[in-house]
Design a protein around this motif. Sequence first.
Motif, PDB file in Angstrom:
ATOM      1  N   ALA A  14      10.684  62.634  22.032  1.00 57.09           N
ATOM      2  CA  ALA A  14       9.689  61.948  21.050  1.00 57.09           C
ATOM      3  C   ALA A  14       8.239  61.935  21.798  1.00 57.09           C
ATOM      4  O   ALA A  14       7.276  62.320  20.937  1.00 57.09           O
ATOM      5  N   ALA A  15       8.188  61.801  23.154  1.00 64.59           N
ATOM      6  CA  ALA A  15       6.953  61.855  23.937  1.00 64.59           C
ATOM      7  C   ALA A  15       6.228  63.183  23.628  1.00 64.59           C
ATOM      8  O   ALA A  15       5.021  63.410  23.724  1.00 64.59           O
ATOM      9  N   THR A  16       6.976  64.299  23.635  1.00 64.43           N
ATOM     10  CA  THR A  16       6.520  65.531  23.614  1.00 64.43           C
ATOM     11  C   THR A  16       5.929  65.730  22.283  1.00 64.43           C
ATOM     12  O   THR A  16       4.757  66.167  21.878  1.00 64.43           O
ATOM     13  N   TYR A  17       6.439  65.505  21.084  1.00 69.40           N
ATOM     14  CA  TYR A  17       6.002  65.592  19.844  1.00 69.40           C
ATOM     15  C   TYR A  17       4.853  64.465  19.710  1.00 69.40           C
ATOM     16  O   TYR A  17       3.777  64.942  19.091  1.00 69.40           O
ATOM     17  N   ALA A  18       4.648  63.350  20.303  1.00 71.51           N
ATOM     18  CA  ALA A  18       3.457  62.465  20.231  1.00 71.51           C
ATOM     19  C   ALA A  18       2.517  63.295  20.924  1.00 71.51           C
ATOM     20  O   ALA A  18       1.269  63.192  20.336  1.00 71.51           O
ATOM     21  N   LYS A  19       2.713  63.874  21.926  1.00 74.29           N
ATOM     22  CA  LYS A  19       1.556  64.720  22.747  1.00 74.29           C
ATOM     23  C   LYS A  19       0.853  65.815  21.668  1.00 74.29           C
ATOM     24  O   LYS A  19      -0.244  66.137  21.636  1.00 74.29           O
ATOM     25  N   LEU A  20       1.902  66.613  21.116  1.00 74.13           N
ATOM     26  CA  LEU A  20       1.526  67.621  20.197  1.00 74.13           C
ATOM     27  C   LEU A  20       0.779  67.063  18.971  1.00 74.13           C
ATOM     28  O   LEU A  20      -0.198  67.587  18.596  1.00 74.13           O
ATOM     29  N   GLU A  21       1.098  66.098  18.325  1.00 71.01           N
ATOM     30  CA  GLU A  21       0.594  65.380  17.333  1.00 71.01           C
ATOM     31  C   GLU A  21      -1.053  65.121  17.555  1.00 71.01           C
ATOM     32  O   GLU A  21      -1.885  65.075  17.123  1.00 71.01           O
ATOM     33  N   GLN A  22      -1.127  64.234  18.875  1.00 69.99           N
ATOM     34  CA  GLN A  22      -2.270  63.899  19.243  1.00 69.99           C
ATOM     35  C   GLN A  22      -3.192  65.006  19.491  1.00 69.99           C
ATOM     36  O   GLN A  22      -4.260  65.110  19.129  1.00 69.99           O
ATOM     37  N   MET A  26      -2.484  65.368  14.372  1.00 73.34           N
ATOM     38  CA  MET A  26      -1.649  64.999  13.330  1.00 73.34           C
ATOM     39  C   MET A  26      -1.469  63.426  13.438  1.00 73.34           C
ATOM     40  O   MET A  26      -1.408  62.735  14.370  1.00 73.34           O
ATOM     41  N   THR A  27      -0.930  63.063  12.213  1.00 71.81           N
ATOM     42  CA  THR A  27      -0.562  61.597  11.892  1.00 71.81           C
ATOM     43  C   THR A  27       0.735  61.556  12.853  1.00 71.81           C
ATOM     44  O   THR A  27       1.600  62.479  12.870  1.00 71.81           O
ATOM     45  N   PRO A  28       1.193  60.489  13.434  1.00 72.42           N
ATOM     46  CA  PRO A  28       2.410  60.155  14.203  1.00 72.42           C
ATOM     47  C   PRO A  28       3.609  60.464  13.042  1.00 72.42           C
ATOM     48  O   PRO A  28       3.435  60.044  11.988  1.00 72.42           O
ATOM     49  N   GLY A  29       4.521  61.069  13.633  1.00 72.91           N
ATOM     50  CA  GLY A  29       5.649  61.387  12.756  1.00 72.91           C
ATOM     51  C   GLY A  29       5.727  62.772  12.124  1.00 72.91           C
ATOM     52  O   GLY A  29       6.580  63.091  11.601  1.00 72.91           O
ATOM     53  N   SER A  30       4.402  63.493  12.216  1.00 71.95           N
ATOM     54  CA  SER A  30       4.295  64.714  11.458  1.00 71.95           C
ATOM     55  C   SER A  30       5.274  65.547  12.023  1.00 71.95           C
ATOM     56  O   SER A  30       5.925  66.350  11.219  1.00 71.95           O
ATOM     57  N   CYS A  31       5.575  65.872  13.137  1.00 70.41           N
ATOM     58  CA  CYS A  31       6.373  66.736  13.741  1.00 70.41           C
ATOM     59  C   CYS A  31       7.887  66.591  13.499  1.00 70.41           C
ATOM     60  O   CYS A  31       8.524  67.806  12.662  1.00 70.41           O
ATOM     61  N   ILE A  41       1.545  67.894   5.753  1.00 68.50           N
ATOM     62  CA  ILE A  41       1.349  66.683   6.513  1.00 68.50           C
ATOM     63  C   ILE A  41       0.068  66.280   6.489  1.00 68.50           C
ATOM     64  O   ILE A  41      -0.677  66.947   6.087  1.00 68.50           O
ATOM     65  N   GLN A  42      -0.058  64.876   6.941  1.00 68.00           N
ATOM     66  CA  GLN A  42      -1.555  64.574   6.722  1.00 68.00           C
ATOM     67  C   GLN A  42      -2.108  64.521   8.387  1.00 68.00           C
ATOM     68  O   GLN A  42      -1.225  64.016   9.075  1.00 68.00           O
ATOM     69  N   LEU A  43      -3.351  65.035   8.401  1.00 70.52           N
ATOM     70  CA  LEU A  43      -4.095  64.860   9.664  1.00 70.52           C
ATOM     71  C   LEU A  43      -4.853  63.522   9.949  1.00 70.52           C
ATOM     72  O   LEU A  43      -5.065  62.878   8.731  1.00 70.52           O
TER      73      LEU A  43
END
Length: 109
Positions: A14-22, A26-31, A41-43
């Motif tokens: 999950a931390a990897t997705y969070a870094k990618l989204e940031q 991207m909004t959190p949970g997009s991945c 998805i919403q940016l």
Amino acid sequence: MTYRRIEEAKRVQAATYAKLEQGFDMTPGSCLGILDGARSIQLRDGTEMTEGARITRLPDSSLEDEARQSVTQAAIATTPDLTAREIHALSDKVVEELRRRGILPPNTD
């Protein structure tokens, strides 16, 4: 390896997705949404990114020109009886409104 796993739609931490989204705004949970089949998805700036779309951020210096060209093309396509002067005035009003809304930067002239 991690990026390859993401591209292959294999789950990562999950931390990897969070870094990618940031990193991609991207909004959190997009991945996870994409992995679960979401087609858009919403940016963080409110822009919606849809499947197969590409987002291009224009430099501020190009935004006004792009807005004016868009208004001109739309006016010609939908209202062919407008004169060049009327299209120019319409374009000026659109640019003025976009500035008022904070979409275009203030005029520095």
